[in-house]
Design a protein around this motif. Structure first.
Motif, PDB file in Angstrom:
ATOM      1  N   HIS A  80       0.832  -1.196   0.000  1.00 28.21           N
ATOM      2  CA  HIS A  80       0.000   0.000   0.000  1.00 28.21           C
ATOM      3  C   HIS A  80       0.869   1.250   0.000  1.00 28.21           C
ATOM      4  O   HIS A  80       2.040   1.214   0.379  1.00 28.21           O
ATOM      5  N   ASN A  81       0.264   2.341  -0.395  1.00 28.01           N
ATOM      6  CA  ASN A  81       0.956   3.626  -0.403  1.00 28.01           C
ATOM      7  C   ASN A  81       0.295   4.549   0.618  1.00 28.01           C
ATOM      8  O   ASN A  81      -0.680   5.238   0.310  1.00 28.01           O
ATOM      9  N   TYR A  82       0.826   4.545   1.815  1.00 26.07           N
ATOM     10  CA  TYR A  82       0.235   5.335   2.895  1.00 26.07           C
ATOM     11  C   TYR A  82       0.965   6.667   3.053  1.00 26.07           C
ATOM     12  O   TYR A  82       2.150   6.784   2.761  1.00 26.07           O
ATOM     13  N   ASP A  83       0.226   7.667   3.536  1.00 31.38           N
ATOM     14  CA  ASP A  83       0.827   8.978   3.810  1.00 31.38           C
ATOM     15  C   ASP A  83       1.434   9.042   5.201  1.00 31.38           C
ATOM     16  O   ASP A  83       2.377   9.800   5.445  1.00 31.38           O
ATOM     17  N   LEU A  84       0.877   8.246   6.108  1.00 33.26           N
ATOM     18  CA  LEU A  84       1.242   8.401   7.514  1.00 33.26           C
ATOM     19  C   LEU A  84       0.900   7.129   8.283  1.00 33.26           C
ATOM     20  O   LEU A  84      -0.094   6.460   7.986  1.00 33.26           O
ATOM     21  N   ILE A  85       1.726   6.800   9.277  1.00 35.84           N
ATOM     22  CA  ILE A  85       1.438   5.699  10.206  1.00 35.84           C
ATOM     23  C   ILE A  85       1.164   6.305  11.578  1.00 35.84           C
ATOM     24  O   ILE A  85       1.999   7.030  12.118  1.00 35.84           O
ATOM     25  N   LYS A  98      10.460  -1.402   8.504  1.00 32.65           N
ATOM     26  CA  LYS A  98      11.287  -0.960   7.388  1.00 32.65           C
ATOM     27  C   LYS A  98      10.432  -0.112   6.462  1.00 32.65           C
ATOM     28  O   LYS A  98       9.783  -0.622   5.547  1.00 32.65           O
ATOM     29  N   THR A  99      10.408   1.174   6.724  1.00 31.43           N
ATOM     30  CA  THR A  99       9.562   2.063   5.944  1.00 31.43           C
ATOM     31  C   THR A  99      10.072   3.502   6.018  1.00 31.43           C
ATOM     32  O   THR A  99      10.725   3.887   6.995  1.00 31.43           O
ATOM     33  N   ASP A 100       9.785   4.254   4.969  1.00 30.13           N
ATOM     34  CA  ASP A 100      10.093   5.685   4.959  1.00 30.13           C
ATOM     35  C   ASP A 100       8.848   6.521   5.239  1.00 30.13           C
ATOM     36  O   ASP A 100       8.908   7.748   5.199  1.00 30.13           O
TER      37      ASP A 100
END
Length: 216
Positions: A80-85, A98-100
């Motif tokens: 998925h392409n999320y904007d925010l966690i 492991k994420t930007d």
């Protein structure tokens, strides 16, 4: 925990989820973890050690569990392409992600605040304490922002983990209400001379039930 369940964290997660959906647009909940084996084994080990040598193992802050969470959620994030966690509260989840994608953590306190204060965080093995501190430090460092419900907790993050003040915010958790009642919605004042106190808490001693009773 599942934020669509009103019982999650005494309703806090459910109403946070409603607020996020109301103000932040599309919100997706990534709650399921592929394996519960680390929690089951950790809980069994902690129960045995507690009954035999009066020592606890904090399996919720174990490296094994943290890596299990990371494997599960890293797979979900790749598709998925999320904007925010936005994670509440997830010091065990964050260290090995492991994420930007920017991460906002919303813990209710810090590991130092709970250590030897909450019953579950007393008589812990030394290695368990070290793991808990290490995991939370990594999670806090990885987060782009930390939201605490009290200045007490925020001060601990600054003092005990050397977190920069600019990434820390103090925002009290809202009431677990879908709609705030107006003053006219309340019944007429109690003129009976009798004070009735409603106390709600899942753990009587830790939640201050005796203090409330003595105050009444």
């Amino acid at each position: 925990s599942d934020p669509t369940d009103k019982k999650s964290w005494s309703g806090i997660l459910y109403y946070m989820a409603l607020a996020l959906q109301r103000h932040c647009g599309n919100v997706e909940f990534l709650t399921s973890v592929t394996s519960k084996i680390p929690i089951n084994i950790g809980g069994m080990f902690s129960m045995i050690s507690r009954k035999t040598i009066n020592r606890r193992f904090d399996y919720y802050h174990s490296i094994w569990l943290a890596k299990t969470y990371a494997r599960s959620f890293n797979k979900k994030l790749q598709s998925h392409n999320y904007d925010l966690i936005f994670a509440v509260p997830s010091s065990t989840l964050g260290p090995y992600l492991k994420t930007d994608i920017p991460i906002i953590l919303c813990p209710d306190s810090t590991y130092y605040c709970k250590l030897n204060y909450y019953p579950l965080y007393t008589n812990l093995f030394n290695f368990s304490v070290n793991h808990g501190k290490m995991l939370e430090r990594k999670a806090f460092q990885k987060a782009n922002a930390l939201i605490f419900p009290s200045q007490w907790a925020a001060d601990s993050a600054i003092k005990n983990f050397n977190m920069p003040i600019e990434k820390i915010f103090v925002i009290p958790m809202g009431a677990n209400l879908e709609a705030v009642p107006l003053e006219n919605d309340f019944s007429s004042p109690n003129n009976s001379g009798v004070c009735r106190l409603l106390f709600i808490g899942t753990e009587w001693e830790r939640k201050g039930g005796l203090i409330a009773f003595e105050t009444l």
